[in-house]
Enzyme design. Structure first.
Site, PDB file in Angstrom:
ATOM      1  N   ASP A 163       1.257  -6.219 -12.388  1.00 27.26           N
ATOM      2  CA  ASP A 163       0.748  -4.932 -11.882  1.00 27.26           C
ATOM      3  C   ASP A 163       1.506  -3.745 -12.487  1.00 27.26           C
ATOM      4  O   ASP A 163       0.904  -2.768 -12.936  1.00 27.26           O
ATOM      5  CB  ASP A 163       0.855  -4.879 -10.352  1.00 27.26           C
ATOM      6  CG  ASP A 163      -0.226  -5.710  -9.671  1.00 27.26           C
ATOM      7  OD1 ASP A 163      -1.285  -5.942 -10.279  1.00 27.26           O
ATOM      8  OD2 ASP A 163      -0.004  -6.125  -8.518  1.00 27.26           O
ATOM      9  N   LYS A 179      -0.125 -11.832  -2.312  1.00 29.58           N
ATOM     10  CA  LYS A 179       0.905 -11.703  -3.355  1.00 29.58           C
ATOM     11  C   LYS A 179       2.290 -12.085  -2.840  1.00 29.58           C
ATOM     12  O   LYS A 179       3.062 -12.752  -3.522  1.00 29.58           O
ATOM     13  CB  LYS A 179       0.910 -10.280  -3.925  1.00 29.58           C
ATOM     14  CG  LYS A 179      -0.360  -9.975  -4.705  1.00 29.58           C
ATOM     15  CD  LYS A 179      -0.362  -8.565  -5.265  1.00 29.58           C
ATOM     16  CE  LYS A 179      -1.690  -8.271  -5.948  1.00 29.58           C
ATOM     17  NZ  LYS A 179      -1.748  -6.936  -6.552  1.00 29.58           N
TER      18      LYS A 179
HETATM   19  P1  NAP Z   1      -0.993  -2.051   0.744  1.00 30.89           P
HETATM   20  O1  NAP Z   1       0.151  -2.909   0.356  1.00 30.89           O
HETATM   21  O2  NAP Z   1      -1.722  -2.331   2.004  1.00 30.89           O
HETATM   22  O3  NAP Z   1      -0.438  -0.533   0.794  1.00 30.89           O
HETATM   23  C1  NAP Z   1      -1.259   0.497   1.252  1.00 30.89           C
HETATM   24  C2  NAP Z   1      -0.545   1.819   1.036  1.00 30.89           C
HETATM   25  O4  NAP Z   1      -1.447   2.868   1.393  1.00 30.89           O
HETATM   26  C3  NAP Z   1       0.700   1.983   1.899  1.00 30.89           C
HETATM   27  O5  NAP Z   1       1.626   2.768   1.205  1.00 30.89           O
HETATM   28  C4  NAP Z   1       0.144   2.713   3.116  1.00 30.89           C
HETATM   29  O6  NAP Z   1       1.108   3.466   3.808  1.00 30.89           O
HETATM   30  C5  NAP Z   1      -0.815   3.644   2.429  1.00 30.89           C
HETATM   31  N1  NAP Z   1      -1.867   4.142   3.328  1.00 30.89           N
HETATM   32  C6  NAP Z   1      -2.878   3.420   3.876  1.00 30.89           C
HETATM   33  N2  NAP Z   1      -3.632   4.217   4.645  1.00 30.89           N
HETATM   34  C7  NAP Z   1      -3.073   5.453   4.600  1.00 30.89           C
HETATM   35  C8  NAP Z   1      -3.403   6.701   5.176  1.00 30.89           C
HETATM   36  N3  NAP Z   1      -4.485   6.846   5.965  1.00 30.89           N
HETATM   37  N4  NAP Z   1      -2.617   7.766   4.908  1.00 30.89           N
HETATM   38  C9  NAP Z   1      -1.546   7.636   4.080  1.00 30.89           C
HETATM   39  N5  NAP Z   1      -1.184   6.481   3.503  1.00 30.89           N
HETATM   40  C10 NAP Z   1      -1.950   5.400   3.765  1.00 30.89           C
HETATM   41  O7  NAP Z   1      -2.130  -2.043  -0.391  1.00 30.89           O
HETATM   42  P2  NAP Z   1      -1.924  -2.143  -1.987  1.00 30.89           P
HETATM   43  O8  NAP Z   1      -2.239  -3.507  -2.438  1.00 30.89           O
HETATM   44  O9  NAP Z   1      -0.638  -1.524  -2.351  1.00 30.89           O
HETATM   45  O10 NAP Z   1      -3.131  -1.220  -2.485  1.00 30.89           O
HETATM   46  C11 NAP Z   1      -3.045   0.187  -2.368  1.00 30.89           C
HETATM   47  C12 NAP Z   1      -4.039   0.832  -3.330  1.00 30.89           C
HETATM   48  O11 NAP Z   1      -3.696   0.483  -4.676  1.00 30.89           O
HETATM   49  C13 NAP Z   1      -5.473   0.370  -3.105  1.00 30.89           C
HETATM   50  O12 NAP Z   1      -6.287   1.499  -3.041  1.00 30.89           O
HETATM   51  C14 NAP Z   1      -5.821  -0.435  -4.338  1.00 30.89           C
HETATM   52  O13 NAP Z   1      -7.146  -0.189  -4.764  1.00 30.89           O
HETATM   53  C15 NAP Z   1      -4.860   0.103  -5.386  1.00 30.89           C
HETATM   54  N6  NAP Z   1      -4.508  -0.949  -6.357  1.00 30.89           N
HETATM   55  C16 NAP Z   1      -4.984  -0.836  -7.621  1.00 30.89           C
HETATM   56  C17 NAP Z   1      -4.678  -1.797  -8.563  1.00 30.89           C
HETATM   57  C18 NAP Z   1      -5.225  -1.668  -9.970  1.00 30.89           C
HETATM   58  O14 NAP Z   1      -5.103  -2.618 -10.745  1.00 30.89           O
HETATM   59  N7  NAP Z   1      -5.783  -0.546 -10.313  1.00 30.89           N
HETATM   60  C19 NAP Z   1      -3.870  -2.890  -8.230  1.00 30.89           C
HETATM   61  C20 NAP Z   1      -3.391  -2.986  -6.901  1.00 30.89           C
HETATM   62  C21 NAP Z   1      -3.733  -2.010  -5.978  1.00 30.89           C
HETATM   63  P3  NAP Z   1       1.952   2.804   5.030  1.00 30.89           P
HETATM   64  O15 NAP Z   1       3.091   2.061   4.395  1.00 30.89           O
HETATM   65  O16 NAP Z   1       2.381   3.957   5.838  1.00 30.89           O
HETATM   66  O17 NAP Z   1       1.004   1.886   5.761  1.00 30.89           O
END
Ligand code: NAP
Length: 303
Positions: free
Chosen positions: A124, A87
Site C-alpha cells: 500500500d 490486513k
Molecule cells: P480504516 O482503517 O477503517 O480507517 C478509516 C479512517 O477514516 C480512520 O482514520 C478514521 O478515523 C477515518 N474516518 C472514518 N470516518 C470518519 C469521519 N466521519 N470523519 C473523520 N474521519 C473519519 O480504513 P482504511 O482501510 O484505512 O481506508 C480508508 C480510506 O482509504 C478508504 O476510503 C479507502 O477507500 C482508502 N484506501 C485506498 C486505497 C487505494 O489503493 N487507493 C487503499 C486502501 C485504502 P478514526 O480513527 O477516528 O475512526
C-alpha cells in the site's frame, strides 16, 4: 466459474475449481469482497504475461483468516491480496511478515514460497509513493506531507512510507487523535522525531499551511455528499492533493482542490501501483502496468 468463492471451496479447492482454465491460483480475500476490482486488474496482466493462472475473489469471514492462510500452499496458490478487514489478522497468520508489513500494521500481499511457507508484505505504501510520483512528478523525499486519517490502516501505511522515504516533514491528523502519539513514536524510531507533528482540529489550518502534499486517508468522501475532510478554505493553489479514495465521483476534497486551483489526483493510481507491486513480488518480473490500468478502467475483459 464463480465470481466469489468461500472457505468451504478453499477446503476442497481442486474439486471446487475443477472446471476453471486457467487454474485459480491467486485471489483477493475480504469481507465483503464482491466489489473488489483486483481481478479485473490482475487477470489481464496474467494473460498478457503468459502466466497459466487466474485471479479470483475469496469471501473470508474474520474468524476464518488463519485457516485460509494455512490452506493456500496445499491448494496450489501463488499468493493472495488482502482487503478490509483482514490486513491485521493476516499479519499475525503468515509465517514471515516483513518489516514493511509490520510498520504498516497489516499485510495486503501474501506470497506462497517454494517451501510451502507464507511471506507477507504491504504494497500500500509503495503503491502510494509511485502514485504520487506518477500523478505529480515529484518524490516523497521532496515534500512536507499532511496525512489526514493517519490513524486508519491506509493512513498508517502512507505515513510510514513518507517517513521511510525521508520526507521533509510529516504531520499526522486523525478524528480520534488518541491514536496518533503511539504512531508518532513508532515513526520516531526510524525518522527524526522533530520532523513529525500531530494536528488536531485547532491546528489543522497551520498544518495545511506548512504542507506541500495533503493526503486523504479517511473514508470521508466515499459518498458524494460528504464534506471535504480538509475545509476548502485551507487548500491553496500550491498544494498537491492526493485522495486515496477511488470512486466514480470527484470527491469533495478533490472538488475543493479544483476550486482552489491546486493539482489533485484520486486513489486509482495507488490501487494500480499496489497491485503492480504485488505482481512483481509474486513473479519477480515487471508488471504489465498499462494492461492493468486498462483493466481497472474497465477497458478489458474481467472475471
Ligand atoms: P480504516 O482503517 O477503517 O480507517 C478509516 C479512517 O477514516 C480512520 O482514520 C478514521 O478515523 C477515518 N474516518 C472514518 N470516518 C470518519 C469521519 N466521519 N470523519 C473523520 N474521519 C473519519 O480504513 P482504511 O482501510 O484505512 O481506508 C480508508 C480510506 O482509504 C478508504 O476510503 C479507502 O477507500 C482508502 N484506501 C485506498 C486505497 C487505494 O489503493 N487507493 C487503499 C486502501 C485504502 P478514526 O480513527 O477516528 O475512526
Amino acid at each position: 466459474m464463480k465470481s466469489v468463492y468461500t472457505l468451504a471451496d478453499l477446503r476442497d479447492w481442486a474439486n471446487a475449481t475443477r472446471d476453471c482454465v486457467p487454474p485459480l491460483r491467486l485471489a483477493v480475500i475480504g469481507d465483503p469482497v464482491a466489489h473488489s476490482k483486483s481481478p479485473q486488474m490482475h487477470n489481464p496482466a496474467l494473460a498478457a504475461a503468459g502466466i497459466d493462472a487466474a485471479y479470483t475473489r475469496l469471501h473470508i469471514l474474520p474468524g476464518e483468516v488463519e485457516e485460509c492462510i494455512r490452506l493456500l500452499p496445499g491448494a496450489g496458490f501463488i499468493g493472495i491480496n488482502c482487503t478490509i478487514p483482514h490486513k491485521g489478522s493476516v499479519l499475525a497468520a503468515v509465517n514471515q511478515p516483513d518489516e514493511t508489513a509490520r510498520r504498516a500494521g497489516g499485510v495486503n500481499t501474501v506470497i506462497v514460497q517454494p517451501d510451502g511457507t507464507t511471506a507477507g508484505t504491504s504494497t500500500d505504501g509503495g503503491g502510494f509513493s509511485r502514485a504520487v510520483r506518477e500523478s505529480f512528478g515529484v518524490g516523497l523525499a521532496e515534500l512536507r506531507v499532511l496525512v489526514l486519517g493517519a490513524g486508519g490502516g491506509a493512513g498508517r501505511a502512507v505515513a510510514m512510507q513518507c517517513a521511510a522515504e525521508n520526507c521533509v516533514s510529516l504531520t499526522l491528523a486523525n478524528r480520534t487523535v488518541e491514536k496518533l502519539p503511539s504512531l508518532a513514536s513508532e515513526i520516531g524510531s526510524f525518522y527524526p522525531a522533530d520532523r513529525v507533528s500531530l494536528a488536531g482540529d485547532d491546528s489543522l489550518a497551520a498544518a495545511a499551511l506548512g504542507a506541500d502534499l495533503v493526503v486523504n486517508c479517511t473514508a470521508v468522501g466515499m459518498k458524494a455528499d460528504d464534506p471535504s475532510p480538509l475545509p476548502a478554505s485551507m487548500i491553496a493553489a500550491r498544494h498537491l492533493v492526493y485522495d486515496t479514495i477511488y470512486v466514480g465521483h470527484r470527491t469533495p476534497l478533490l472538488r475543493a482542490a479544483d476550486e482552489a486551483g491546486s493539482r489533485g489526483a484520486n486513489g486509482l493510481a495507488m490501487l494500480l501501483h499496489q497491485g503492480a507491486l504485488s505482481f512483481e513480488r509474486w513473479f519477480s518480473r515487471p508488471a504489465p502496468l498499462e494492461v492493468m490500468r486498462a483493466g481497472l478502467l474497465g477497458q478489458s475483459p474481467s472475471l
